[in-house]
Design a protein around this motif. Sequence first.
Motif, PDB file in Angstrom:
ATOM      1  N   GLN A   1      27.294  51.911  31.801  1.00 46.80           N
ATOM      2  CA  GLN A   1      26.000  52.749  32.812  1.00 46.80           C
ATOM      3  C   GLN A   1      25.213  51.631  32.788  1.00 46.80           C
ATOM      4  OE1 GLN A   1      24.725  54.321  28.854  1.00 46.80           O
ATOM      5  NE2 GLN A   1      25.417  56.668  30.390  1.00 46.80           N
TER       6      GLN A   1
ATOM      7  N   ALA B   1      16.615  53.287  25.437  1.00 46.33           N
ATOM      8  CA  ALA B   1      17.649  54.700  25.977  1.00 46.33           C
ATOM      9  C   ALA B   1      19.174  53.989  25.871  1.00 46.33           C
ATOM     10  CB  ALA B   1      17.517  53.938  27.828  1.00 46.33           C
TER      11      ALA B   1
ATOM     12  N   VAL C   1      10.805  58.301  31.084  1.00 49.86           N
ATOM     13  CA  VAL C   1      12.203  58.988  30.793  1.00 49.86           C
ATOM     14  C   VAL C   1      13.283  57.737  30.140  1.00 49.86           C
ATOM     15  CG1 VAL C   1      11.819  60.296  32.412  1.00 49.86           C
ATOM     16  CG2 VAL C   1      13.056  58.038  32.549  1.00 49.86           C
ATOM     17  N   THR C   2      14.839  58.609  29.544  1.00 54.71           N
ATOM     18  CA  THR C   2      15.552  57.547  28.271  1.00 54.71           C
ATOM     19  C   THR C   2      17.212  58.230  28.715  1.00 54.71           C
ATOM     20  OG1 THR C   2      14.721  59.262  26.567  1.00 54.71           O
ATOM     21  CG2 THR C   2      13.787  57.035  26.596  1.00 54.71           C
ATOM     22  N   SER C   3      16.849  59.270  29.381  1.00 52.73           N
ATOM     23  CA  SER C   3      18.377  59.925  29.765  1.00 52.73           C
ATOM     24  C   SER C   3      18.931  59.060  31.014  1.00 52.73           C
ATOM     25  CB  SER C   3      18.184  61.553  30.262  1.00 52.73           C
ATOM     26  OG  SER C   3      17.781  61.713  31.508  1.00 52.73           O
ATOM     27  N   PHE C   4      19.890  58.421  31.281  1.00 53.76           N
ATOM     28  CA  PHE C   4      20.837  58.165  31.716  1.00 53.76           C
ATOM     29  C   PHE C   4      20.564  58.250  33.163  1.00 53.76           C
ATOM     30  CE2 PHE C   4      24.926  56.769  34.574  1.00 53.76           C
ATOM     31  CZ  PHE C   4      24.327  55.627  34.683  1.00 53.76           C
TER      32      PHE C   4
ATOM     33  N   LEU D   1      21.578  52.734  26.933  1.00 52.18           N
ATOM     34  CA  LEU D   1      22.404  52.626  27.680  1.00 52.18           C
ATOM     35  C   LEU D   1      23.497  51.572  27.300  1.00 52.18           C
ATOM     36  CD1 LEU D   1      20.424  52.751  31.462  1.00 52.18           C
ATOM     37  CD2 LEU D   1      21.454  54.721  29.376  1.00 52.18           C
TER      38      LEU D   1
END
Length: 398
Positions: free
Chosen positions: A45, A39, A94-97, A41
């Motif tokens: 985050q 991801a 998923v990979t979005s913050f 991050l």
Amino acid sequence: MASSRQDVLTRAFVRWNWVRAVLHNGWWLVTSVYLVLDAGLSAAQIVAIGAVQGIFALCCEVPAGVLADTVSRKWSLVVSQVLMGTAMLATGLVTSFPLLLATQVLWGLAWTFASGSDIAWITDELDAPDRISFVLARTARAQLSGAATGLVVIGALAWATRRDVAIVGAGVAMLLLSLYVVARFSEERFVPATGPRWAASWTTFRRGLSLVRGSPDLLRIFLATFLINGATDAAGRLAPKQLLELGLPIRLDPIIWFTGLGFVALVLGAVALRIGARRLDGEHARHSYGVAAVVGTAGAIGLAFAPNAISAAAALILVSGIAVPLTRVISMIWVNARTTSDVRATTHSFLAQAEYLGEVVCGLLITLVAHVAGLPVALAGAAALFALTAAIMRRPAV
């Protein structure tokens, strides 16, 4: 006949805890790497996810406990499993913050429905006050051995396939585990609250709060939990950096080192619980808790001022392998023995809130010290919290 039912319930409860520990600990090992490498991050985050998750859990812990005491402990556990499995599965998709933040908050929320509900369920359904401490200690050992198994099995699955595949697979398995709860967890002794739901919930909350406020023993263990959770959370967060700064060999992937250390600590914890099984409740509990806090003090001091990575790793194992599991199990048994059936899950939720508050307040203060004065001073601060806890537990009972 009663003994046979008790044996069936005990086996079902211990096996469920073992499998759940396999799945959630193995899942988190892979997820912690997935958040960074897949991801992408940032450190800020990752910290933000932990903070937001903690805030939601802190706010929802007691309402979830009250719900379990007024509606159903068994179905609270089913809800927990479904939410947890959904959150775990979704993490690997998923990979979005923002989406990862949502999955982790849901995962934290899922734990609030199980926290206290599981202990309340087995205590009341077993209906054997002379046996419950043994069952809870046995369950804690199963959780530690399951956690060690999960690190190896799900970590190996991620290595052999892909991290997202292992994460999704663990989530699916956790969802299926809810069917086990439905099929094997009977609820014959629980009596749901009568009358309007919100009125009954408010009454349960007030009874639980009154019980805690009126019990010096409960207030003592809540304060000890607040302090020791702050110490262990801070030591756990700062230990990897301390080990790397002391020269932990990086020719081997650091995740392998930390997995190995975690595995050794979990096995040591299971052994410590096995050896000390007869001294975790009754008159021995306060002394055993104090001894565990002293071990934590020695471990945190060793971690703070270790001359090399090997001695620091040994000190970390003292904290995570002896101090942490012993204090958690004793506090759980301590609270369980001093509450009543109608507010049992609620009271355990208050204990969980003390844990969260300790992590947030003490943990963040020690982290701030680390930024201002450096790692050794911050870890010495964690040692001071352990020592203060030991002093509180050595005071004679009121």
